[in-house]
Design a protein around this motif. Structure first.
Motif, PDB file in Angstrom:
ATOM      1  N   SER A   8      -6.265  15.660   6.028  1.00 37.56           N
ATOM      2  CA  SER A   8      -7.625  15.157   5.901  1.00 37.56           C
ATOM      3  C   SER A   8      -7.865  14.595   4.511  1.00 37.56           C
ATOM      4  N   GLU A   9      -7.352  15.282   3.524  1.00 38.96           N
ATOM      5  CA  GLU A   9      -7.468  14.818   2.138  1.00 38.96           C
ATOM      6  C   GLU A   9      -6.778  13.461   1.974  1.00 38.96           C
ATOM      7  N   LEU A  10      -5.585  13.324   2.520  1.00 38.45           N
ATOM      8  CA  LEU A  10      -4.840  12.073   2.426  1.00 38.45           C
ATOM      9  C   LEU A  10      -5.555  10.952   3.162  1.00 38.45           C
ATOM     10  N   LEU A  11      -6.080  11.243   4.354  1.00 34.01           N
ATOM     11  CA  LEU A  11      -6.753  10.224   5.131  1.00 34.01           C
ATOM     12  C   LEU A  11      -8.054   9.786   4.448  1.00 34.01           C
ATOM     13  N   ALA A  12      -8.741  10.698   3.811  1.00 35.62           N
ATOM     14  CA  ALA A  12      -9.987  10.365   3.127  1.00 35.62           C
ATOM     15  C   ALA A  12      -9.742   9.418   1.960  1.00 35.62           C
ATOM     16  N   GLY A  13      -8.587   9.541   1.319  1.00 34.81           N
ATOM     17  CA  GLY A  13      -8.279   8.700   0.178  1.00 34.81           C
ATOM     18  C   GLY A  13      -7.617   7.392   0.536  1.00 34.81           C
ATOM     19  N   GLN A  14      -7.332   7.182   1.801  1.00 33.36           N
ATOM     20  CA  GLN A  14      -6.626   5.985   2.253  1.00 33.36           C
ATOM     21  C   GLN A  14      -7.575   4.814   2.344  1.00 33.36           C
ATOM     22  N   THR A  15      -7.145   3.646   1.892  1.00 34.08           N
ATOM     23  CA  THR A  15      -7.950   2.429   2.008  1.00 34.08           C
ATOM     24  C   THR A  15      -7.271   1.476   2.971  1.00 34.08           C
ATOM     25  N   ALA A  16      -8.072   0.736   3.682  1.00 35.09           N
ATOM     26  CA  ALA A  16      -7.539  -0.211   4.667  1.00 35.09           C
ATOM     27  C   ALA A  16      -7.314  -1.563   4.067  1.00 35.09           C
ATOM     28  N   ALA A  68       1.480   9.252   1.881  1.00 35.08           N
ATOM     29  CA  ALA A  68       0.683   8.136   2.398  1.00 35.08           C
ATOM     30  C   ALA A  68       1.248   7.639   3.726  1.00 35.08           C
ATOM     31  N   LEU A  69       2.574   7.535   3.815  1.00 30.00           N
ATOM     32  CA  LEU A  69       3.198   7.104   5.061  1.00 30.00           C
ATOM     33  C   LEU A  69       2.946   8.116   6.173  1.00 30.00           C
ATOM     34  N   LEU A  70       3.120   9.391   5.879  1.00 32.07           N
ATOM     35  CA  LEU A  70       2.880  10.420   6.898  1.00 32.07           C
ATOM     36  C   LEU A  70       1.420  10.427   7.349  1.00 32.07           C
ATOM     37  N   ALA A  71       0.492  10.235   6.418  1.00 32.08           N
ATOM     38  CA  ALA A  71      -0.924  10.185   6.779  1.00 32.08           C
ATOM     39  C   ALA A  71      -1.206   8.988   7.684  1.00 32.08           C
ATOM     40  N   PHE A  72      -0.610   7.847   7.362  1.00 33.43           N
ATOM     41  CA  PHE A  72      -0.786   6.662   8.192  1.00 33.43           C
ATOM     42  C   PHE A  72      -0.219   6.896   9.604  1.00 33.43           C
ATOM     43  N   LEU A  73       0.990   7.411   9.658  1.00 31.90           N
ATOM     44  CA  LEU A  73       1.612   7.656  10.961  1.00 31.90           C
ATOM     45  C   LEU A  73       0.801   8.645  11.791  1.00 31.90           C
ATOM     46  N   GLU A  74       0.320   9.691  11.149  1.00 31.18           N
ATOM     47  CA  GLU A  74      -0.477  10.692  11.865  1.00 31.18           C
ATOM     48  C   GLU A  74      -1.788  10.079  12.360  1.00 31.18           C
ATOM     49  N   SER A  75      -2.439   9.260  11.543  1.00 34.63           N
ATOM     50  CA  SER A  75      -3.702   8.661  11.973  1.00 34.63           C
ATOM     51  C   SER A  75      -3.477   7.692  13.142  1.00 34.63           C
ATOM     52  N   ALA A  76      -2.382   6.937  13.102  1.00 43.23           N
ATOM     53  CA  ALA A  76      -2.058   6.034  14.208  1.00 43.23           C
ATOM     54  C   ALA A  76      -1.744   6.832  15.474  1.00 43.23           C
ATOM     55  N   ALA A 127       0.834  -1.204   0.000  1.00 46.98           N
ATOM     56  CA  ALA A 127       0.000   0.000   0.000  1.00 46.98           C
ATOM     57  C   ALA A 127       0.870   1.257   0.000  1.00 46.98           C
ATOM     58  N   GLY A 128       1.916   1.252   0.776  1.00 40.84           N
ATOM     59  CA  GLY A 128       2.831   2.396   0.792  1.00 40.84           C
ATOM     60  C   GLY A 128       3.665   2.496  -0.465  1.00 40.84           C
ATOM     61  N   ARG A 129       4.152   1.367  -0.917  1.00 43.97           N
ATOM     62  CA  ARG A 129       5.015   1.346  -2.096  1.00 43.97           C
ATOM     63  C   ARG A 129       4.294   1.777  -3.361  1.00 43.97           C
ATOM     64  N   THR A 130       3.037   1.393  -3.494  1.00 41.34           N
ATOM     65  CA  THR A 130       2.302   1.685  -4.725  1.00 41.34           C
ATOM     66  C   THR A 130       1.432   2.930  -4.650  1.00 41.34           C
ATOM     67  N   ALA A 131       1.455   3.636  -3.528  1.00 39.65           N
ATOM     68  CA  ALA A 131       0.659   4.869  -3.403  1.00 39.65           C
ATOM     69  C   ALA A 131       1.150   5.915  -4.401  1.00 39.65           C
ATOM     70  N   ALA A 132       0.240   6.749  -4.861  1.00 38.85           N
ATOM     71  CA  ALA A 132       0.607   7.818  -5.797  1.00 38.85           C
ATOM     72  C   ALA A 132       1.673   8.722  -5.184  1.00 38.85           C
ATOM     73  N   GLU A 133       1.545   8.978  -3.887  1.00 41.41           N
ATOM     74  CA  GLU A 133       2.514   9.786  -3.143  1.00 41.41           C
ATOM     75  C   GLU A 133       2.937   8.980  -1.908  1.00 41.41           C
ATOM     76  N   PRO A 134       3.937   8.102  -2.036  1.00 40.24           N
ATOM     77  CA  PRO A 134       4.318   7.227  -0.915  1.00 40.24           C
ATOM     78  C   PRO A 134       4.663   7.977   0.371  1.00 40.24           C
ATOM     79  N   ARG A 135       5.407   9.057   0.253  1.00 36.06           N
ATOM     80  CA  ARG A 135       5.784   9.817   1.455  1.00 36.06           C
ATOM     81  C   ARG A 135       4.547  10.365   2.160  1.00 36.06           C
TER      82      ARG A 135
END
Length: 68
Positions: free
Chosen positions: A60-68, A25-33, A15-23
């Protein structure tokens, strides 16, 4: 994911590797955790704000586009 009386946040490598913006996506994941843990601990998030994380609208934009 529940694990031994606590919770574990997982971001699959693919999920991180294939994200349009990996950095981002990772920051959004870390912030949500972080927010989930801080909320569970009763921390005041406004007092713990960080300058390295995307600003709240972008986050918020990044988190809204994130899939689990």
């Amino acid at each position: 994911m529940e694990r031994g009386g606590g919770s574990l946040a997982l971001l699959p490598y693919e999920a991180g590797r294939t994200a349009a913006e990996p950095r981002a996506a990772l920051l959004a994941f870390l912030e949500s955790a972080y927010r989930a843990g801080a909320g569970a601990a009763g921390w005041e998030l406004t007092e713990l704000a960080s300058s390295w994380c995307p600003d709240p609208p972008r986050l918020s934009e990044l988190l809204a586009g994130q899939t689990a």
